[in-house]
Design an enzyme around this catalytic site. Structure first.
Site, PDB file in Angstrom:
ATOM      1  N   ASP A 119       2.158  -9.784   9.300  1.00  0.00           N
ATOM      2  CA  ASP A 119       3.786  -9.892   8.850  1.00  0.00           C
ATOM      3  C   ASP A 119       5.095  -9.140   9.698  1.00  0.00           C
ATOM      4  O   ASP A 119       6.170  -9.795  10.291  1.00  0.00           O
ATOM      5  CB  ASP A 119       4.706  -9.570   7.027  1.00  0.00           C
ATOM      6  CG  ASP A 119       3.284 -10.534   6.396  1.00  0.00           C
ATOM      7  OD1 ASP A 119       2.477 -11.581   7.199  1.00  0.00           O
ATOM      8  OD2 ASP A 119       3.754 -10.601   5.101  1.00  0.00           O
ATOM      9  N   THR A 148       0.466  -0.997  -0.014  1.00  0.00           N
ATOM     10  CA  THR A 148      -0.009   0.191   0.012  1.00  0.00           C
ATOM     11  C   THR A 148       1.062   1.014   0.151  1.00  0.00           C
ATOM     12  O   THR A 148       0.540   2.299  -0.880  1.00  0.00           O
ATOM     13  CB  THR A 148      -1.033  -0.077   1.208  1.00  0.00           C
ATOM     14  OG1 THR A 148      -1.840  -0.958   1.476  1.00  0.00           O
ATOM     15  CG2 THR A 148      -2.172   1.098   1.540  1.00  0.00           C
TER      16      THR A 148
HETATM   17  O1  F6P Z   1       1.416  -9.956   3.932  1.00  0.00           O
HETATM   18  C1  F6P Z   1       0.494 -10.618   4.606  1.00  0.00           C
HETATM   19  C2  F6P Z   1      -0.249 -11.639   3.843  1.00  0.00           C
HETATM   20  O2  F6P Z   1      -1.126 -12.888   4.637  1.00  0.00           O
HETATM   21  C3  F6P Z   1       1.616 -12.698   3.826  1.00  0.00           C
HETATM   22  O3  F6P Z   1       2.098 -13.472   5.099  1.00  0.00           O
HETATM   23  C4  F6P Z   1       0.896 -13.988   2.814  1.00  0.00           C
HETATM   24  O4  F6P Z   1       2.119 -14.635   2.420  1.00  0.00           O
HETATM   25  C5  F6P Z   1      -0.144 -12.989   2.225  1.00  0.00           C
HETATM   26  O5  F6P Z   1      -0.420 -11.865   2.808  1.00  0.00           O
HETATM   27  C6  F6P Z   1      -1.496 -13.106   1.390  1.00  0.00           C
HETATM   28  O6  F6P Z   1      -2.230 -13.383   0.665  1.00  0.00           O
HETATM   29  P1  F6P Z   1      -3.547 -13.453  -0.246  1.00  0.00           P
HETATM   30  O7  F6P Z   1      -4.252 -12.855   0.940  1.00  0.00           O
HETATM   31  O8  F6P Z   1      -3.529 -12.570  -1.089  1.00  0.00           O
HETATM   32  O9  F6P Z   1      -3.283 -15.108   0.374  1.00  0.00           O
END
Ligand code: F6P
Length: 342
Positions: free
Chosen positions: A123, A102
């Protein structure tokens, strides 16, 4: 003033908390709030709604974000359109809660759009702040899952590899793994030695240990190997989605050691729990601080957490490269002193 609120990127427990607290503080002071829906999509497609006190009262305990979010809409190449659409909203400024994707997407508007940033990600890898809300909750999910899985691992004399989120950072695996005394913790910042891991597991087995828990970050890899990318999301500022390491490791460990192995991917459960009390306090204070910053005209700044306190920092601080775990972090040392493999 008329203030826009936007949540971008993956959701994180505590987002609704920071929205409730910011709205309460702003509305009480006589300002009006416009919710921008579904992240940057709300700007491009003009999806907004005015927010009243009734809309936000009590939402702090829910995961998700009542404004909706998206981690698929990039601003790159659409800068002029973004500025035109933003101008149509007639805002005095915008509060943006987001992660690295973002804020990278806002870099181009740092001078032209009045923004106050709120760092957010489970994270915990955002630069400029020591901790982000959602991280504590994600670690609790991991710790509780690992503790629960130990019972079935012990019952069946199995080894279970638990895969956590975190992209290229090992914060969630480290925090959750340490809190549950996982036998082994694998993080991207410390590529592991395959022979050393196998030797550790064989030794534990020889000592009569019944079950074993290995917590592996989705971005973890052995020395000189690459993390497993499961698939890519078109349009996402960070298109790789990591995944698969737990299954690969479980199959390999069973083959090498003969210890029957299973794997569990915690996935989006790590983003879906009610926020912990720590995350609630953090977001509650952040919203009040954001409202104060707006009244002081501190646009171009973010509310961050440093050395135990909330403080204000240039928005640019959140745009620096990801904050990874120091391979010799004090938690790594703690894990080593407790006899965990890391
Ligand atoms: O950045 C946050 C996060 O939850 C990461 O830990 C993970 O790899 C990713 O987003 C998952 O993304 P999505 O919601 O697109 O599956």
């Amino acid at each position: 003033m008329k203030i826009g609120l936007l949540t971008g990127g993956g959701d994180a427990p505590g987002l609704n908390g920071v929205l409730e607290s910011t709205c309460r503080a702003l509305l009480l002071r006589g300002h009006s709030v416009l919710g921008i829906l579904d992240g940057f999509e709300g700007i491009f497609d003009g999806k907004t709604r005015p927010i009243s006190l009734r809309d936000v009262q009590g939402i702090h305990c829910n995961a998700g974000t009542f404004l909706g979010t998206s981690n698929k809409t990039a601003t790159k190449g659409r800068e002029n359109e973004f500025l035109e659409k933003y101008a149509e909203l007639g805002l005095d400024g915008m509060v943006v809660a987001g992660g690295d994707g973002t804020f990278a997407g806002l870099k181009a508007f740092e001078k032209s759009v009045p923004i106050i940033g709120v760092p957010k990600t489970i994270d915990n890898d955002l630069s400029g702040t020591e901790v982000t809300f959602g991280y504590d909750t994600a670690c609790s999910v991991v710790a509780e899952a690992a503790d629960a899985l130990r019972a079935t691992a012990d019952a069946h004399r199995r080894l279970i590899v638990v895969e956590t989120m975190g992209r290229t950072a090992g914060w969630i695996a480290l925090g959750g793994g340490l809190a549950s005394y996982a036998d082994a913790i694998l993080i991207p910042e410390r590529p592991f030695s395959r022979p050393a891991l196998i030797e550790f597991i064989r030794n534990r087995r020889a000592q009569g240990q019944r079950g074993m828990i290995v917590v592996a970050a989705e971005g973890a890899a052995a020395k000189d190997e690459r993390a497993q990318v499961a698939f890519e999301v078109a349009g996402s500022p960070q298109k790789e989605r990591y995944g698969g390491v737990a299954q690969t490791l479980a199959r390999w460990i069973e083959k090498e050691t003969g210890w029957e192995s299973r794997h569990v991917v915690l996935g989006h459960l790590q983003r879906a729990e009610h926020p912990t009390t720590s995350d609630r306090f953090l977001t509650l204070k952040m919203g009040v601080e954001v409202a104060a910053m707006i009244e002081e005209g501190l646009w171009g700044h973010a509310v961050v957490y440093r050395q135990g306190n909330l403080c204000r920092a240039p928005l640019m601080d959140l745009m620096a490269p990801a904050k990874l775990v120091d391979p010799n972090h004090q938690w790594v040392q703690l894990a080593q002193k407790l006899g965990l493999f890391i």
